[in-house]
Design an enzyme around this catalytic site. Sequence first.
Site, PDB file in Angstrom:
ATOM      1  N   CYS A 196      -3.318   0.357   7.118  1.00  0.00           N
ATOM      2  CA  CYS A 196      -2.527   1.583   6.993  1.00  0.00           C
ATOM      3  C   CYS A 196      -2.817   2.562   8.132  1.00  0.00           C
ATOM      4  O   CYS A 196      -1.901   3.215   8.634  1.00  0.00           O
ATOM      5  CB  CYS A 196      -2.764   2.215   5.631  1.00  0.00           C
ATOM      6  SG  CYS A 196      -2.111   1.176   4.295  1.00  0.00           S
ATOM      7  N   CYS A 204      -6.959   2.395   4.826  1.00  0.00           N
ATOM      8  CA  CYS A 204      -7.622   1.168   5.280  1.00  0.00           C
ATOM      9  C   CYS A 204      -7.211   0.894   6.727  1.00  0.00           C
ATOM     10  O   CYS A 204      -6.402   1.623   7.307  1.00  0.00           O
ATOM     11  CB  CYS A 204      -7.213  -0.006   4.381  1.00  0.00           C
ATOM     12  SG  CYS A 204      -5.482  -0.518   4.611  1.00  0.00           S
ATOM     13  N   GLU A 233       0.796   3.962   1.762  1.00  0.00           N
ATOM     14  CA  GLU A 233       1.188   4.444   3.084  1.00  0.00           C
ATOM     15  C   GLU A 233       2.321   3.623   3.675  1.00  0.00           C
ATOM     16  O   GLU A 233       3.256   4.182   4.265  1.00  0.00           O
ATOM     17  CB  GLU A 233      -0.013   4.415   4.046  1.00  0.00           C
ATOM     18  CG  GLU A 233      -1.171   5.276   3.612  1.00  0.00           C
ATOM     19  CD  GLU A 233      -2.231   4.538   2.799  1.00  0.00           C
ATOM     20  OE1 GLU A 233      -3.414   4.891   2.921  1.00  0.00           O
ATOM     21  OE2 GLU A 233      -1.871   3.606   2.028  1.00  0.00           O
ATOM     22  N   HIS A 252       0.850  -1.186   0.000  1.00  0.00           N
ATOM     23  CA  HIS A 252       0.000   0.000   0.000  1.00  0.00           C
ATOM     24  C   HIS A 252       0.888   1.240   0.000  1.00  0.00           C
ATOM     25  O   HIS A 252       2.013   1.222   0.506  1.00  0.00           O
ATOM     26  CB  HIS A 252      -0.886   0.028   1.248  1.00  0.00           C
ATOM     27  CG  HIS A 252      -2.036  -0.910   1.185  1.00  0.00           C
ATOM     28  ND1 HIS A 252      -3.277  -0.598   1.697  1.00  0.00           N
ATOM     29  CD2 HIS A 252      -2.154  -2.164   0.681  1.00  0.00           C
ATOM     30  CE1 HIS A 252      -4.109  -1.614   1.522  1.00  0.00           C
ATOM     31  NE2 HIS A 252      -3.436  -2.573   0.904  1.00  0.00           N
TER      32      HIS A 252
END
Length: 158
Positions: free
Chosen positions: A85, A82, A54, A52
């Site tokens: 993260c 999410c 992040e 991801h």
Amino acid sequence: MTDEKYMREALKQAKRAYQLGEVPIGCVIVYQGKIIGRGYNKRNTSKTTLAHAELTAINKASKKMGDWRLEDCTIYITLEPCQMCAGAIVQARIKRAVIGTMNPKAGCGGSILNLLQMEEFNHQVDITYGVLEDECTNILQTFFKELRIRNKMEKLEA
């Protein structure tokens, strides 16, 4: 405005994901006016749930800082994080999160949950919402519209 400047940098990262055919999510982490971490979504390319935007940016920022604590940093994210993260942002002790657009289906910075500001945790994150919201929303909507067309074309060809 400073928030818009850095969100534009996060959008540049989202465009990198878009070019790979990934969901266009981008992120930058700023410390004392300098970007110390950048990331964009690469889940399909990397074949891992952990790729991801992040998490990539947090990894890079931690290496740059020489510490897992990013206490005086601000994270700029084109899409609300999410649960994974959001948890990483709290764990990294990031001071502030600037979110471009909300994610009503999976967001954990205020939509479904707000893991960033749970009083039960030992750290809470200051949040600013809606910076360059139209741009952040549009890139995602365009991506998914194109994806639906591509998927439809592939079904017709099969």
